[in-house]
Each structure stands twice: as C-alpha cells, then as structure tokens.
Design a protein around this motif. Structure first.
Motif, PDB file in Angstrom:
ATOM      1  N   GLN A  49       9.628  23.285  62.648  1.00 28.71           N
ATOM      2  CA  GLN A  49      10.170  24.017  63.783  1.00 28.71           C
ATOM      3  C   GLN A  49       9.400  25.323  63.911  1.00 28.71           C
ATOM      4  O   GLN A  49       9.886  26.382  63.529  1.00 28.71           O
ATOM      5  CB  GLN A  49      11.671  24.281  63.612  1.00 28.71           C
ATOM      6  N   ILE A  53      11.296  26.921  67.042  1.00 27.43           N
ATOM      7  CA  ILE A  53      11.392  26.054  68.218  1.00 27.43           C
ATOM      8  C   ILE A  53      11.380  24.605  67.765  1.00 27.43           C
ATOM      9  O   ILE A  53      10.403  24.129  67.184  1.00 27.43           O
ATOM     10  CB  ILE A  53      10.244  26.324  69.205  1.00 27.43           C
ATOM     11  N   LYS A  54      12.452  23.891  68.050  1.00 27.79           N
ATOM     12  CA  LYS A  54      12.602  22.515  67.585  1.00 27.79           C
ATOM     13  C   LYS A  54      11.887  21.546  68.516  1.00 27.79           C
ATOM     14  O   LYS A  54      12.010  21.641  69.741  1.00 27.79           O
ATOM     15  CB  LYS A  54      14.089  22.153  67.513  1.00 27.79           C
ATOM     16  N   LEU A  62      14.762  26.050  76.712  1.00 28.52           N
ATOM     17  CA  LEU A  62      13.658  27.009  76.690  1.00 28.52           C
ATOM     18  C   LEU A  62      13.928  28.185  77.625  1.00 28.52           C
ATOM     19  O   LEU A  62      13.695  29.346  77.272  1.00 28.52           O
ATOM     20  CB  LEU A  62      12.348  26.332  77.123  1.00 28.52           C
ATOM     21  N   MET A  65      16.125  30.637  76.237  1.00 27.73           N
ATOM     22  CA  MET A  65      15.449  31.472  75.238  1.00 27.73           C
ATOM     23  C   MET A  65      14.662  32.606  75.893  1.00 27.73           C
ATOM     24  O   MET A  65      14.177  33.508  75.205  1.00 27.73           O
ATOM     25  CB  MET A  65      14.470  30.627  74.412  1.00 27.73           C
ATOM     26  N   VAL A  81      10.801  34.724  70.319  1.00 25.61           N
ATOM     27  CA  VAL A  81      11.176  33.395  69.833  1.00 25.61           C
ATOM     28  C   VAL A  81      12.235  33.560  68.741  1.00 25.61           C
ATOM     29  O   VAL A  81      12.413  34.659  68.195  1.00 25.61           O
ATOM     30  CB  VAL A  81       9.949  32.641  69.271  1.00 25.61           C
ATOM     31  N   VAL A  93       4.603  27.253  75.231  1.00 25.89           N
ATOM     32  CA  VAL A  93       5.240  25.977  74.909  1.00 25.89           C
ATOM     33  C   VAL A  93       4.916  24.973  76.009  1.00 25.89           C
ATOM     34  O   VAL A  93       4.936  25.304  77.196  1.00 25.89           O
ATOM     35  CB  VAL A  93       6.770  26.145  74.784  1.00 25.89           C
ATOM     36  N   VAL A 101      10.137  19.674  74.519  1.00 20.63           N
ATOM     37  CA  VAL A 101       9.009  20.404  73.933  1.00 20.63           C
ATOM     38  C   VAL A 101       8.119  19.458  73.125  1.00 20.63           C
ATOM     39  O   VAL A 101       8.598  18.679  72.302  1.00 20.63           O
ATOM     40  CB  VAL A 101       9.509  21.541  73.027  1.00 20.63           C
ATOM     41  N   VAL A 104       3.630  23.758  70.692  1.00 20.62           N
ATOM     42  CA  VAL A 104       3.903  25.194  70.588  1.00 20.62           C
ATOM     43  C   VAL A 104       2.631  25.887  70.139  1.00 20.62           C
ATOM     44  O   VAL A 104       1.967  25.440  69.193  1.00 20.62           O
ATOM     45  CB  VAL A 104       5.035  25.485  69.579  1.00 20.62           C
TER      46      VAL A 104
END
Length: 223
Positions: A49, A53-54, A62, A65, A81, A93, A101, A104
């Motif tokens: 991650q 970010i998974k 997103l 975020m 992030v 991303v 996603v 990254v």
C-alpha cells in the motif's frame, strides 16, 4: 514487468545496446534468473500500500483523499497522502472506474545545485535501501553511454538530463524477494537542468493492464 515500468525497462535495454558486452551479458543473466523464478511464489509476500494507498480503491475514495484530476485521462494528483514520505513533493495515481487504482507514483523534491550528482546519488541509495529492506533484491542499472560527451565529474546531472546516463532500479516478483505476483516497482533519477534533479518511485499493481485498456477505451467518449 508491466506498462510504464516495462516501457522504462525497454529504454534501459536500448541504452545498454550502446555499452560494452559486459552490460548485455549482465542483462541476459538477470532476465534468465527472472524467467526461471516465475514458476515460484515469492516468499513472505508483503501487503503493498504505497504511501497508504490501497490497490484497487475507487476514484470516489481518491477524491475524498483530496485527489484532483489531471489533464491526462485516468491520472489524479495528490499533494497529501495517508502515509507521506518526506522525500516526495507530490503523488500521482492512475485509476479507472472499474479497476480503481492501478498505479502510484511519488515525485521527489527537487535536489538543487548538484551537478556532480553526489547528493542525488546518496538520496537514491537511501531510498533504494529502504525499498530493498521491504521488498527484496532489485535489478540495478547505473551506466553512461560510451558515446556521451558528458563524462566529467561535474557533468553527471547533465548526462541524466540528456538521457545519456541511467540510474534506475527495478523490483519484480522472484522466488527470493517479497514482491507479490503482478506487482512491479521502479526507482529512477531524472534531471531538470545541468544542476537540478529529482527521484521518482513508481508502483504498478496487477490490474494495471486492464486499467490502462479501460482508460484508453473511454478516451473516445463523447466524440
């Protein structure tokens, strides 16, 4: 190796064709080792991650975020992030509606007044060590074209800018590292000028190809 990282690796291969036979032999043996390892599972595979970010999270998540769409379809920029790293200025991303996603990228802070690349190389090696401690052994390339005119010690950054020199490391799944199948990581030095440069890290996920296909398919919407 997939998409953006595969493309970057291809450019390294092309550059290697200008080098002494040692480099071609090194690449051949590295690829042979990779091919032999594809039938084996990575040991103690880690949960990836990057920057918190998974993989596969939705575009809506997103946006929550703080991501903003780029002019390039499928790409979103994040200035903050969930798990930031002080070496990076902002994050990009790649995501699609169905796949979520799939990539990254962290873009490093500008390293100024470093024509010899000493600070840049030190920062690169520090990040590489951190990645290797988590994901295992990398495949490394640090060379300059034999035909380059930028070979003096203070021409290091200029040779990067002119794409005569490469300093890049790749992580791919092998039997001995901790990178799960379908993932790939690239750490790379780039230059803004003869004195200033930056370091980027790119993570690609198993859904990258499907994500890219979806984004490309949707580019014709509304025509």
């Amino acid at each position: 190796m997939i998409q953006f990282i595969r493309s970057a690796s291809s450019r390294v291969d092309a550059a290697l064709s200008y080098q002494a036979p040692y480099y071609a032999s090194m690449r051949m043996h590295a690829l042979l080792a990779l091919a032999l390892s594809t039938c084996a599972h990575a040991v103690d595979a880690v949960d990836i991650q990057p920057f918190g970010i998974k993989p596969g999270i939705s575009i809506d998540q997103l946006i929550k975020m703080g991501a903003t769409p780029s002019t390039n379809p499928g790409f979103y920029r994040l200035n903050t992030v969930p798990t930031p790293n002080s070496a990076f200025e902002f994050y990009t991303v790649k995501a699609s509606s169905k796949q979520g996603v799939c990539m990254v990228r962290g873009t490093g802070l500008t390293i100024k007044n470093d024509p010899s690349g000493s600070l840049t190389k030190a920062n690169f090696n520090s990040l590489k060590a951190a990645l290797s401690s988590k994901y295992g052994t990398s495949e490394d390339f640090d060379f300059i074209k034999g035909s380059s005119i930028w070979k003096d010690s203070n021409d290091w950054m200029m040779s990067i800018k002119q794409e005569d020199r490469n300093l890049v490391s790749f992580w791919q799944p092998t039997a001995s590292n901790k990178l799960p199948k379908g993932y790939a990581i690239m750490l790379k030095v780039s230059a803004l000028s003869s004195t200033d440069g930056w370091i980027s890290v790119v993570y690609e996920f198993p859904n990258t190809e499907a994500c890219t296909d979806e984004i490309n398919l949707n580019k014709g919407d509304g025509l």
